[in-house]
Design a protein around this motif. Sequence first.
Motif, PDB file in Angstrom:
ATOM      1  N   THR A 191      16.927   3.531  13.988  1.00 34.54           N
ATOM      2  CA  THR A 191      17.332   2.293  13.312  1.00 34.54           C
ATOM      3  C   THR A 191      17.079   1.089  14.198  1.00 34.54           C
ATOM      4  OG1 THR A 191      19.081   3.514  12.168  1.00 34.54           O
ATOM      5  CG2 THR A 191      19.244   1.122  12.149  1.00 34.54           C
ATOM      6  N   THR A 192      17.493   1.169  15.455  1.00 34.61           N
ATOM      7  CA  THR A 192      17.343   0.010  16.353  1.00 34.61           C
ATOM      8  C   THR A 192      15.874  -0.271  16.649  1.00 34.61           C
ATOM      9  OG1 THR A 192      17.651   1.420  18.315  1.00 34.61           O
ATOM     10  CG2 THR A 192      19.607   0.401  17.387  1.00 34.61           C
ATOM     11  N   VAL A 193      15.060   0.779  16.756  1.00 37.69           N
ATOM     12  CA  VAL A 193      13.624   0.578  16.974  1.00 37.69           C
ATOM     13  C   VAL A 193      12.994  -0.088  15.743  1.00 37.69           C
ATOM     14  CG1 VAL A 193      11.405   1.773  17.201  1.00 37.69           C
ATOM     15  CG2 VAL A 193      13.315   2.406  18.674  1.00 37.69           C
ATOM     16  N   ALA A 194      13.394   0.349  14.539  1.00 42.89           N
ATOM     17  CA  ALA A 194      12.866  -0.246  13.309  1.00 42.89           C
ATOM     18  C   ALA A 194      13.215  -1.737  13.223  1.00 42.89           C
ATOM     19  CB  ALA A 194      13.421   0.492  12.091  1.00 42.89           C
ATOM     20  N   LEU A 195      14.464  -2.087  13.567  1.00 40.46           N
ATOM     21  CA  LEU A 195      14.877  -3.496  13.558  1.00 40.46           C
ATOM     22  C   LEU A 195      14.093  -4.301  14.591  1.00 40.46           C
ATOM     23  CD1 LEU A 195      18.756  -2.997  13.270  1.00 40.46           C
ATOM     24  CD2 LEU A 195      17.230  -3.846  11.479  1.00 40.46           C
ATOM     25  N   SER A 196      13.850  -3.710  15.755  1.00 40.85           N
ATOM     26  CA  SER A 196      13.098  -4.390  16.814  1.00 40.85           C
ATOM     27  C   SER A 196      11.648  -4.613  16.408  1.00 40.85           C
ATOM     28  CB  SER A 196      13.143  -3.572  18.107  1.00 40.85           C
ATOM     29  OG  SER A 196      14.465  -3.366  18.525  1.00 40.85           O
ATOM     30  N   LEU A 197      11.050  -3.611  15.748  1.00 39.91           N
ATOM     31  CA  LEU A 197       9.670  -3.765  15.291  1.00 39.91           C
ATOM     32  C   LEU A 197       9.559  -4.828  14.203  1.00 39.91           C
ATOM     33  CD1 LEU A 197       8.447  -0.043  15.239  1.00 39.91           C
ATOM     34  CD2 LEU A 197       7.856  -1.835  16.879  1.00 39.91           C
ATOM     35  N   LEU A 198      10.601  -4.954  13.364  1.00 41.40           N
ATOM     36  CA  LEU A 198      10.629  -6.033  12.367  1.00 41.40           C
ATOM     37  C   LEU A 198      10.576  -7.402  13.051  1.00 41.40           C
ATOM     38  CD1 LEU A 198      13.230  -4.994   9.636  1.00 41.40           C
ATOM     39  CD2 LEU A 198      10.813  -5.511   9.296  1.00 41.40           C
ATOM     40  N   THR A 199      11.342  -7.529  14.137  1.00 45.01           N
ATOM     41  CA  THR A 199      11.328  -8.784  14.891  1.00 45.01           C
ATOM     42  C   THR A 199       9.959  -9.032  15.512  1.00 45.01           C
ATOM     43  OG1 THR A 199      13.704  -8.816  15.345  1.00 45.01           O
ATOM     44  CG2 THR A 199      12.292  -9.939  16.925  1.00 45.01           C
ATOM     45  N   SER A 200       9.328  -7.976  16.047  1.00 41.87           N
ATOM     46  CA  SER A 200       7.989  -8.118  16.630  1.00 41.87           C
ATOM     47  C   SER A 200       6.986  -8.586  15.583  1.00 41.87           C
ATOM     48  CB  SER A 200       7.529  -6.790  17.236  1.00 41.87           C
ATOM     49  OG  SER A 200       8.315  -6.441  18.342  1.00 41.87           O
ATOM     50  N   LEU A 201       7.008  -7.958  14.404  1.00 37.59           N
ATOM     51  CA  LEU A 201       6.109  -8.374  13.321  1.00 37.59           C
ATOM     52  C   LEU A 201       6.391  -9.809  12.896  1.00 37.59           C
ATOM     53  CD1 LEU A 201       6.121  -5.142  11.109  1.00 37.59           C
ATOM     54  CD2 LEU A 201       4.226  -5.997  12.499  1.00 37.59           C
ATOM     55  N   SER A 202       7.674 -10.178  12.914  1.00 43.35           N
ATOM     56  CA  SER A 202       8.062 -11.534  12.490  1.00 43.35           C
ATOM     57  C   SER A 202       7.527 -12.587  13.443  1.00 43.35           C
ATOM     58  CB  SER A 202       9.590 -11.642  12.405  1.00 43.35           C
ATOM     59  OG  SER A 202      10.093 -10.783  11.413  1.00 43.35           O
ATOM     60  N   TYR A 203       7.627 -12.329  14.767  1.00 47.47           N
ATOM     61  CA  TYR A 203       7.156 -13.402  15.658  1.00 47.47           C
ATOM     62  C   TYR A 203       5.634 -13.449  15.734  1.00 47.47           C
ATOM     63  CZ  TYR A 203       6.927 -10.322  19.900  1.00 47.47           C
ATOM     64  OH  TYR A 203       6.641  -9.356  20.830  1.00 47.47           O
ATOM     65  N   PHE A 204       4.945 -12.319  15.500  1.00 45.05           N
ATOM     66  CA  PHE A 204       3.482 -12.368  15.380  1.00 45.05           C
ATOM     67  C   PHE A 204       3.086 -13.167  14.149  1.00 45.05           C
ATOM     68  CE2 PHE A 204       3.129  -8.544  18.209  1.00 45.05           C
ATOM     69  CZ  PHE A 204       2.267  -9.117  19.129  1.00 45.05           C
ATOM     70  N   TYR A 205       3.778 -12.908  13.027  1.00 41.99           N
ATOM     71  CA  TYR A 205       3.490 -13.641  11.789  1.00 41.99           C
ATOM     72  C   TYR A 205       3.780 -15.135  11.968  1.00 41.99           C
ATOM     73  CZ  TYR A 205       4.234 -15.541   7.125  1.00 41.99           C
ATOM     74  OH  TYR A 205       4.191 -16.342   6.011  1.00 41.99           O
ATOM     75  N   ALA A 206       4.909 -15.446  12.619  1.00 37.46           N
ATOM     76  CA  ALA A 206       5.283 -16.847  12.830  1.00 37.46           C
ATOM     77  C   ALA A 206       4.238 -17.570  13.679  1.00 37.46           C
ATOM     78  CB  ALA A 206       6.653 -16.919  13.502  1.00 37.46           C
TER      79      ALA A 206
END
Length: 248
Positions: A135-150
């Motif tokens: 769960t925590t890895v999935a949430l962290s990867l969401l953040t990684s994808l978000s800042y790449f997209y941003a």
Amino acid sequence: MYQKEIEGMSSFIAISAVEVGKHLYWEIGGYKVHGQVFIVSWLVIATLLSISFLGTRNLNRIPKDFQNFMEFILEFLQDIAKNQIGEHDYRSWVPYIATIFLFILGSNWAGALIPWKLIQLPEGELAAPTNDINTTVALSLLTSLSYFYAGLSKNGLGYFARYVEPTPVLLPINILEDFTKPLSLSFRLFGNILADELVVSVFTLLVPILIPLPVMILGLFASSIQALIFSTLSAAYIGEAMEGHGEH
């Protein structure tokens, strides 16, 4: 010599198979998934949706009672996004930062407040979703994808220029940083929640009456801090990715 190598390999396999707690496994499409994460996650999501619905179904121009509380939470989450991302770009990221904060807070509190171990299942046991590294890895990867997209949406391909700033010598370190960010986010959250649940469990077994209560209260405070840290760092990474090059 070969015997020692075989013993070493077998001990490595044994360590890699170690699990904390008993897991409820479901077979979905040939894959094993942790059923307790799905169950408790959906309970947390249903609770958050119910609170949101109850707090916003009768909105008044002058807020009172529960609407006051909901607006306070919204302003608090807006401030996190605004302080880390910046006044011009923060609004579109409030839903993501708010969702991350509320889900982690709800999951952490579910693990700290509800005695899941008292619920008997045919196999495994229920626990906080953030007690599972997946769960925590999935949430962290969401953040990684978000800042790449941003970064890409704000600066285009010029975003990748940050990897060679202030000097191309730092290219390997800057690339490595993108791997360490999700690692540190996921392991910090997982480690703190797991440690808190283990401490409460040990105290409950040793002294089942009253003594675990202060530890549980401390766990609630620590759980809230972990949700705040995760969401604040997520917003900070997004804000950093959206910065123009040359503003440093």
